[in-house]
Design an enzyme around this catalytic site. Structure first.
Site, PDB file in Angstrom:
ATOM      1  N   SER A 198       0.850  -1.188   0.000  1.00  0.00           N
ATOM      2  CA  SER A 198       0.000   0.000   0.000  1.00  0.00           C
ATOM      3  C   SER A 198       0.885   1.238   0.000  1.00  0.00           C
ATOM      4  O   SER A 198       2.108   1.149   0.058  1.00  0.00           O
ATOM      5  CB  SER A 198      -0.905   0.014   1.244  1.00  0.00           C
ATOM      6  OG  SER A 198      -0.114   0.135   2.421  1.00  0.00           O
ATOM      7  N   LYS A 199       0.251   2.400  -0.036  1.00  0.00           N
ATOM      8  CA  LYS A 199       1.026   3.648  -0.091  1.00  0.00           C
ATOM      9  C   LYS A 199       1.919   3.818   1.133  1.00  0.00           C
ATOM     10  O   LYS A 199       3.003   4.384   1.050  1.00  0.00           O
ATOM     11  CB  LYS A 199       0.076   4.848  -0.224  1.00  0.00           C
ATOM     12  CG  LYS A 199      -0.557   4.957  -1.598  1.00  0.00           C
ATOM     13  CD  LYS A 199      -1.395   6.222  -1.728  1.00  0.00           C
ATOM     14  CE  LYS A 199      -1.988   6.341  -3.126  1.00  0.00           C
ATOM     15  NZ  LYS A 199      -2.795   7.572  -3.278  1.00  0.00           N
ATOM     16  N   ARG A 200       1.474   3.311   2.270  1.00  0.00           N
ATOM     17  CA  ARG A 200       2.291   3.468   3.465  1.00  0.00           C
ATOM     18  C   ARG A 200       3.575   2.646   3.382  1.00  0.00           C
ATOM     19  O   ARG A 200       4.541   2.899   4.092  1.00  0.00           O
ATOM     20  CB  ARG A 200       1.500   3.096   4.716  1.00  0.00           C
ATOM     21  CG  ARG A 200       1.139   1.628   4.822  1.00  0.00           C
ATOM     22  CD  ARG A 200       0.215   1.361   6.004  1.00  0.00           C
ATOM     23  NE  ARG A 200      -0.221  -0.016   6.054  1.00  0.00           N
ATOM     24  CZ  ARG A 200       0.423  -0.995   6.661  1.00  0.00           C
ATOM     25  NH1 ARG A 200       1.571  -0.728   7.272  1.00  0.00           N
ATOM     26  NH2 ARG A 200      -0.059  -2.220   6.678  1.00  0.00           N
ATOM     27  N   GLY A 249       5.225   2.407   0.484  1.00  0.00           N
ATOM     28  CA  GLY A 249       6.012   2.938  -0.626  1.00  0.00           C
ATOM     29  C   GLY A 249       5.457   2.569  -1.974  1.00  0.00           C
ATOM     30  O   GLY A 249       6.158   2.628  -2.980  1.00  0.00           O
TER      31      GLY A 249
END
Length: 470
Positions: A239-241, A243
């Site tokens: 996920s975006k968290r 990277g």
């Protein structure tokens, strides 16, 4: 048969690292076999596809150096062709019109689930010989075989079998006439002569359906290689968290493209214990069948390590071309005033992990700093005024402004004032750069240049004198 692979992103967002890895694997497969790499933009989702996303994909591919031999082809430009193929399938009996409403389909699915059956289309319109009264809106469905198996000899996962009894009659075109993903993919792969489809394993369940459509069209079936997903360091879905950001974000964060490529290829593929590969080595060694079946987890520290390796070992002129962009973000044009950027790369690459970090450390070579670093002021004390003045005098007389000459000069002045080289180098470094962190002092002197060195020594002496009690 010549190898033809493709990368086919949907332009509904940026090119993320999962997509970039798929593109890299497909590119390497084509290059390894001396084949053709095709770029296809699957933009049939008119609501979500955007020109900005297309540009981000093309820019990301260009930055990574994944050059394509054919394309980009846009599915949105091929709608007339898809309709023609659909008409042939309808005429040949490989497809049929389905008049079931969404409400009907939902009710049947609910009833199937209540009976603990797998929800699927029940083929109600499969054998209609004429449309219902009023000729209501219809979708076009594929007439999937009712028995037998579809076997996928996956290059990564091995043999995977699917029962046709579990595959319902797929919708090929919606009621408004727009073709669906599984249909356009098949037509495109057929028309473009794709011999190997490399894509994420989330597409594996689509593969038997697509194989059946290809066979119905009398087309050759390509090889398939379904690449496992990438996980976060915690083992959770990326996920975006973790990277999972745009490839261009990695560029903007100061990573070299070859570092990211090397990092991506090692997410699921290996060659012995080797960690660092040149692009030529990857082309020579890569075999898609050697990609691991298990999901790979990202490791940000590994990417930083690789980036630092490439900063340290790449041609300084190559690094300088990338560094120039980051200098420009600081409002600096290295070609106008200051040392050649390749020399700065040589001076800073041992301790820089990213181009962003390198650019920040390069600023004193091109412009004046605002304030002295408070932590470093412990080196800038009144007792260095005389040595700094002596250095100023000697620097004015230097004819050959080169690091070896400047090194000997600093040594001489240090000895004359009862100091070691290091005891003078630190206050000199603070005077020149505003902080106690810089490359070797002789290199720092050479890069800053005589004019700036003399001016900053004068500034430091004046500052020290202003600190003395009245």
């Amino acid at each position: 048969m010549s190898v033809r692979s493709r990368f086919a992103p949907s332009p509904t967002g940026y090119l993320h690292i999962g997509g970039a890895r798929t593109a890299l694997f497909a590119w390497l497969h084509a290059r390894h076999h001396g084949g053709t790499f095709i770029l296809r933009i699957e933009d049939t989702d008119r609501e979500r596809s955007t020109a900005e996303s297309v540009n981000a994909i093309l820019e990301g591919m260009a930055w990574l150096g994944l050059n394509y031999d054919e394309g980009p082809f846009y599915q949105s430009h091929r709608f007339d062709h898809y309709r023609a193929v659909l008409e042939r399938m309808l005429a040949g009996g490989q497809a049929y019109r389905c008049y079931c409403t969404q409400e009907d389909l939902a009710a049947r699915r609910e009833a199937q689930m209540a009976r603990k059956e797998k929800p699927r289309y029940d083929g109600r319109c499969r054998n209609l010989t004429a449309p219902p009264p009023g000729n209501p809106p219809s979708v076009i469905r594929f007439r999937n075989p009712l028995d037998g198996d579809v076997v996928v000899d996956d290059l990564i996962r091995g043999r995977v079998a699917f029962s046709n009894a579990e595959l319902d009659d797929l919708v090929l075109a919606r009621s408004d006439g727009t073709p669906t993903y599984n249909f356009t993919v098949v037509v495109d792969d057929m028309d473009m002569g794709v011999t190997c489809v490399i894509r994420g394993d989330d597409h594996l369940n689509n593969t038997p359906r697509q194989i059946n459509i290809l066979r119905a069209l009398g087309a050759s079936v390509p090889q398939y290689a379904h690449v496992p997903m990438i996980l976060g360091p915690d083992g959770a879905r990326l996920s975006k968290r973790h990277g999972a950001v745009s490839v261009l974000q990695y560029r903007d964060d100061g990573f070299l493209p070859e570092a990211l490529l090397n990092y991506l290829v090692r997410l699921g593929w290996s060659h012995g214990d080797q960690e660092v590969f040149s692009l030529d080595e990857l082309v020579a060694l890569f075999e898609v069948g050697h990609v691991n079946r298990a999901a790979a987890a990202i490791n940000p520290d590994k990417l930083l390590w690789l980036n630092q390796h490439y900063l340290k070992t790449s041609d300084p002129d190559h690094v300088a071309r990338h560094l120039g962009h980051f200098m420009g973000l600081h409002g600096i044009d290295p070609a106008l005033d200051g040392p050649p950027l390749a020399q700065v790369v040589l001076a800073l690459r041992e301790r820089s992990k990213t181009l962003v970090e390198m650019a920040e450390r390069a600023l004193p070579f091109y412009r004046e700093f605002q304030d002295y670093d408070p932590v470093s002021l412990k080196h800038l004390t009144a007792d260095v005024i005389e040595p700094l003045l002596a250095l100023h005098t000697r620097f004015e007389q230097v004819a050959d402004w080169q690091a070896p000459v400047l090194h000997r000069l600093v040594e001489d002045v240090a000895a004359q004032h009862g100091r070691t080289f290091g005891q003078l180098a630190q206050p000199l470094r603070v005077a020149l750069c505003g902080s106690a962190v810089s490359p070797a002092i002789d290199i720092t002197l050479e890069l800053i240049g005589r004019g700036r060195v003399l001016g900053r020594l004068e500034r430091a002496v004046q500052w020290l004198q202003s600190q003395e009690p009245a």
